[in-house]
Design a protein around this motif. Structure first.
Motif, PDB file in Angstrom:
ATOM      1  N   LEU A  53      -9.297 -73.327  62.741  1.00 53.29           N
ATOM      2  CA  LEU A  53     -10.490 -73.236  61.576  1.00 53.29           C
ATOM      3  C   LEU A  53     -11.631 -73.081  62.324  1.00 53.29           C
ATOM      4  O   LEU A  53     -12.362 -72.342  61.695  1.00 53.29           O
ATOM      5  N   ALA A  54     -11.851 -73.648  63.345  1.00 53.90           N
ATOM      6  CA  ALA A  54     -13.346 -73.620  63.783  1.00 53.90           C
ATOM      7  C   ALA A  54     -13.482 -71.865  64.466  1.00 53.90           C
ATOM      8  O   ALA A  54     -14.462 -71.328  64.244  1.00 53.90           O
ATOM      9  N   LEU A  55     -12.356 -71.224  64.826  1.00 56.04           N
ATOM     10  CA  LEU A  55     -12.714 -69.844  65.229  1.00 56.04           C
ATOM     11  C   LEU A  55     -12.858 -69.149  64.061  1.00 56.04           C
ATOM     12  O   LEU A  55     -13.599 -68.054  63.964  1.00 56.04           O
ATOM     13  N   LEU A  56     -12.003 -69.307  62.911  1.00 52.54           N
ATOM     14  CA  LEU A  56     -12.062 -68.569  61.682  1.00 52.54           C
ATOM     15  C   LEU A  56     -13.483 -68.776  61.163  1.00 52.54           C
ATOM     16  O   LEU A  56     -14.049 -67.757  60.475  1.00 52.54           O
ATOM     17  N   GLY A  88     -15.238 -63.516  74.913  1.00 51.78           N
ATOM     18  CA  GLY A  88     -16.109 -64.667  74.529  1.00 51.78           C
ATOM     19  C   GLY A  88     -15.202 -65.527  73.377  1.00 51.78           C
ATOM     20  O   GLY A  88     -15.435 -66.834  73.385  1.00 51.78           O
ATOM     21  N   ILE A  89     -14.370 -65.018  72.920  1.00 51.57           N
ATOM     22  CA  ILE A  89     -13.672 -65.941  71.735  1.00 51.57           C
ATOM     23  C   ILE A  89     -12.732 -66.754  72.724  1.00 51.57           C
ATOM     24  O   ILE A  89     -12.449 -67.853  72.329  1.00 51.57           O
ATOM     25  N   VAL A  90     -12.308 -65.936  73.790  1.00 49.30           N
ATOM     26  CA  VAL A  90     -11.259 -66.963  74.501  1.00 49.30           C
ATOM     27  C   VAL A  90     -11.990 -68.254  75.165  1.00 49.30           C
ATOM     28  O   VAL A  90     -11.560 -69.241  75.207  1.00 49.30           O
ATOM     29  N   VAL A  91     -13.203 -67.814  75.468  1.00 50.85           N
ATOM     30  CA  VAL A  91     -14.058 -68.986  75.971  1.00 50.85           C
ATOM     31  C   VAL A  91     -14.296 -69.983  74.938  1.00 50.85           C
ATOM     32  O   VAL A  91     -13.972 -71.385  75.334  1.00 50.85           O
ATOM     33  N   ALA A  92     -14.557 -69.512  73.997  1.00 51.69           N
ATOM     34  CA  ALA A  92     -14.824 -70.504  72.747  1.00 51.69           C
ATOM     35  C   ALA A  92     -13.686 -71.202  72.326  1.00 51.69           C
ATOM     36  O   ALA A  92     -13.787 -72.474  72.076  1.00 51.69           O
ATOM     37  N   GLN A 151      -9.979 -64.587  81.972  1.00 53.90           N
ATOM     38  CA  GLN A 151     -10.818 -64.150  80.617  1.00 53.90           C
ATOM     39  C   GLN A 151     -11.985 -65.202  80.609  1.00 53.90           C
ATOM     40  O   GLN A 151     -13.039 -64.651  80.098  1.00 53.90           O
ATOM     41  N   ILE A 152     -11.812 -66.331  80.847  1.00 58.15           N
ATOM     42  CA  ILE A 152     -12.913 -67.427  80.936  1.00 58.15           C
ATOM     43  C   ILE A 152     -13.913 -66.907  81.814  1.00 58.15           C
ATOM     44  O   ILE A 152     -15.183 -66.926  81.535  1.00 58.15           O
ATOM     45  N   VAL A 153     -13.631 -66.427  83.072  1.00 58.28           N
ATOM     46  CA  VAL A 153     -14.666 -65.923  84.078  1.00 58.28           C
ATOM     47  C   VAL A 153     -15.195 -64.916  83.329  1.00 58.28           C
ATOM     48  O   VAL A 153     -16.610 -64.696  83.533  1.00 58.28           O
ATOM     49  N   ALA A 154     -14.555 -63.955  82.805  1.00 57.77           N
ATOM     50  CA  ALA A 154     -15.257 -62.710  82.265  1.00 57.77           C
ATOM     51  C   ALA A 154     -16.058 -62.920  81.083  1.00 57.77           C
ATOM     52  O   ALA A 154     -16.996 -62.416  80.914  1.00 57.77           O
ATOM     53  N   ALA A 212     -20.150 -62.529  81.355  1.00 56.30           N
ATOM     54  CA  ALA A 212     -20.964 -61.583  80.194  1.00 56.30           C
ATOM     55  C   ALA A 212     -21.902 -62.138  79.301  1.00 56.30           C
ATOM     56  O   ALA A 212     -22.395 -61.562  78.302  1.00 56.30           O
ATOM     57  N   GLY A 213     -22.069 -63.446  79.829  1.00 56.58           N
ATOM     58  CA  GLY A 213     -23.227 -64.232  78.872  1.00 56.58           C
ATOM     59  C   GLY A 213     -22.813 -64.723  77.594  1.00 56.58           C
ATOM     60  O   GLY A 213     -23.235 -65.011  76.745  1.00 56.58           O
ATOM     61  N   ALA A 214     -21.401 -65.435  77.731  1.00 54.46           N
ATOM     62  CA  ALA A 214     -20.813 -65.867  76.493  1.00 54.46           C
ATOM     63  C   ALA A 214     -21.194 -67.373  76.242  1.00 54.46           C
ATOM     64  O   ALA A 214     -21.136 -67.801  75.043  1.00 54.46           O
ATOM     65  N   VAL A 215     -21.848 -67.833  77.258  1.00 55.73           N
ATOM     66  CA  VAL A 215     -22.319 -69.081  76.920  1.00 55.73           C
ATOM     67  C   VAL A 215     -23.767 -69.600  77.160  1.00 55.73           C
ATOM     68  O   VAL A 215     -24.224 -70.161  77.583  1.00 55.73           O
ATOM     69  N   LYS A 216     -24.483 -68.238  76.815  1.00 53.58           N
ATOM     70  CA  LYS A 216     -25.862 -67.957  76.746  1.00 53.58           C
ATOM     71  C   LYS A 216     -26.552 -69.155  76.002  1.00 53.58           C
ATOM     72  O   LYS A 216     -26.458 -69.561  74.933  1.00 53.58           O
ATOM     73  N   GLY A 217     -27.586 -69.790  76.616  1.00 51.86           N
ATOM     74  CA  GLY A 217     -28.280 -70.938  75.946  1.00 51.86           C
ATOM     75  C   GLY A 217     -27.504 -72.480  76.214  1.00 51.86           C
ATOM     76  O   GLY A 217     -27.932 -73.228  75.801  1.00 51.86           O
ATOM     77  N   GLY A 218     -26.401 -72.447  76.849  1.00 51.54           N
ATOM     78  CA  GLY A 218     -25.550 -73.473  77.036  1.00 51.54           C
ATOM     79  C   GLY A 218     -25.958 -74.336  78.211  1.00 51.54           C
ATOM     80  O   GLY A 218     -25.760 -75.449  78.296  1.00 51.54           O
TER      81      GLY A 218
END
Length: 273
Positions: free
Chosen positions: A83-86, A191-195, A260-263, A267-273
């Motif tokens: 649900l969180a991803l959706l 990014g979806i995989v990291v999330a 995929q987490i490293v990718a 790629a900046g998927a946790v920008k601002g984290g």
């Protein structure tokens, strides 16, 4: 060449210093789970016993109904993450593309706010509608934790992805939904995989919500491990085995998705984290 080698050695040493406590604690927990109680209480401590106590793991599932609690954790975490991803992926995309900075700040505040702030009012609401003690309150309240994480990760990731492909698809006649589903989503997969991984970890390890909202039949694994503690005697072997049972699924998931987490991170998927 020598300077580069020294820098690499220094970086490896720093990584070892940072990671070694976590590795040591994990190995010690593994050692506790494989020892009989007489070995766990020995002095000086015994790290590798002469005989392994595999019965500790059997005792966990035989005496504590851990299969039920494992299923509850899978159900709560799986549903809350899905649900969180959706909700979070389209929200992150919309905020990133519309440059809605105020909405991003609201998401950041929601991410930083302790979950306990929501617990009491939501508990009263669930009690009023008669849901306390069921699975649904845990799933719903886990969304309070997982949705902001997913949204914030996806905002940072979509801000780093090129918009030219989406503009080209729009020029070719694609609708906004087609642009999102057929162009933006495939690009954003890392990014979806990291999330997903972060949402699973935060949801799976959540303890407080389960203590307050769950009944004996609907409690999750972290709560079940806590309930193994008693004032009379603590059996360290079964307790460590139960803790490993809780840790293992997240650990395996992270190892399987590490590329995929490293990718996604690079790629900046946790920008601002």
């Amino acid at each position: 060449m020598k300077s580069r080698l020294l820098n690499r050695i220094g970086l490896l040493f720093l990584a070892f210093v940072v990671v070694s406590p976590a590795i040591l604690f994990f190995l010690w927990m593994l050692s506790l789970s494989l020892k009989f109680e007489i070995d766990n209480g020995a002095y000086p401590p015994i790290f590798i016993p002469e005989r392994f106590a595999w019965s500790n793991y059997a005792q966990v599932f035989r005496e504590n109904n851990f299969l039920l609690y494992l299923w509850n954790s899978i159900l709560v975490t799986g549903t809350a993450t899905a649900l969180a991803l959706l909700i979070g992926v389209p929200a992150g995309y919309g905020i990133a593309r519309l440059k809605a900075e105020k909405a991003a700040v609201v998401v950041m505040i929601a991410r930083m706010t302790p979950g306990l702030s929501y617990l009491i009012p939501l508990y009263l609401l669930f009690q009023w509608v008669g849901l306390v003690g069921t699975i649904w309150p845990q799933i719903i309240i886990h969304l309070v934790v997982t949705v902001p994480i997913v949204v914030w990760v996806m905002i940072g990731y979509f801000e780093t992805t090129p918009i030219e492909l989406e503009e080209a698809a729009s020029i070719d006649g694609a609708s906004a939904w087609q642009v999102f589903s057929m162009v933006a989503l495939p690009i954003a997969r890392p990014g979806i995989v990291v999330a997903l991984i972060l949402a699973v970890i935060f949801s799976w390890n959540n303890f407080v919500f389960g203590v307050v909202l769950a009944s004996r039949e609907t409690r999750t694994l972290p709560v079940a491990v806590y309930n193994m503690l008693s004032y009379e005697q603590v059996s360290w072997g079964p307790l460590a085995a139960a803790a490993l049972v809780v840790t293992l699924p997240v650990l395996v998931l992270t190892m399987l998705a590490q590329r995929q987490i490293v990718a996604g991170l690079t790629a900046g998927a946790v920008k601002g984290g």
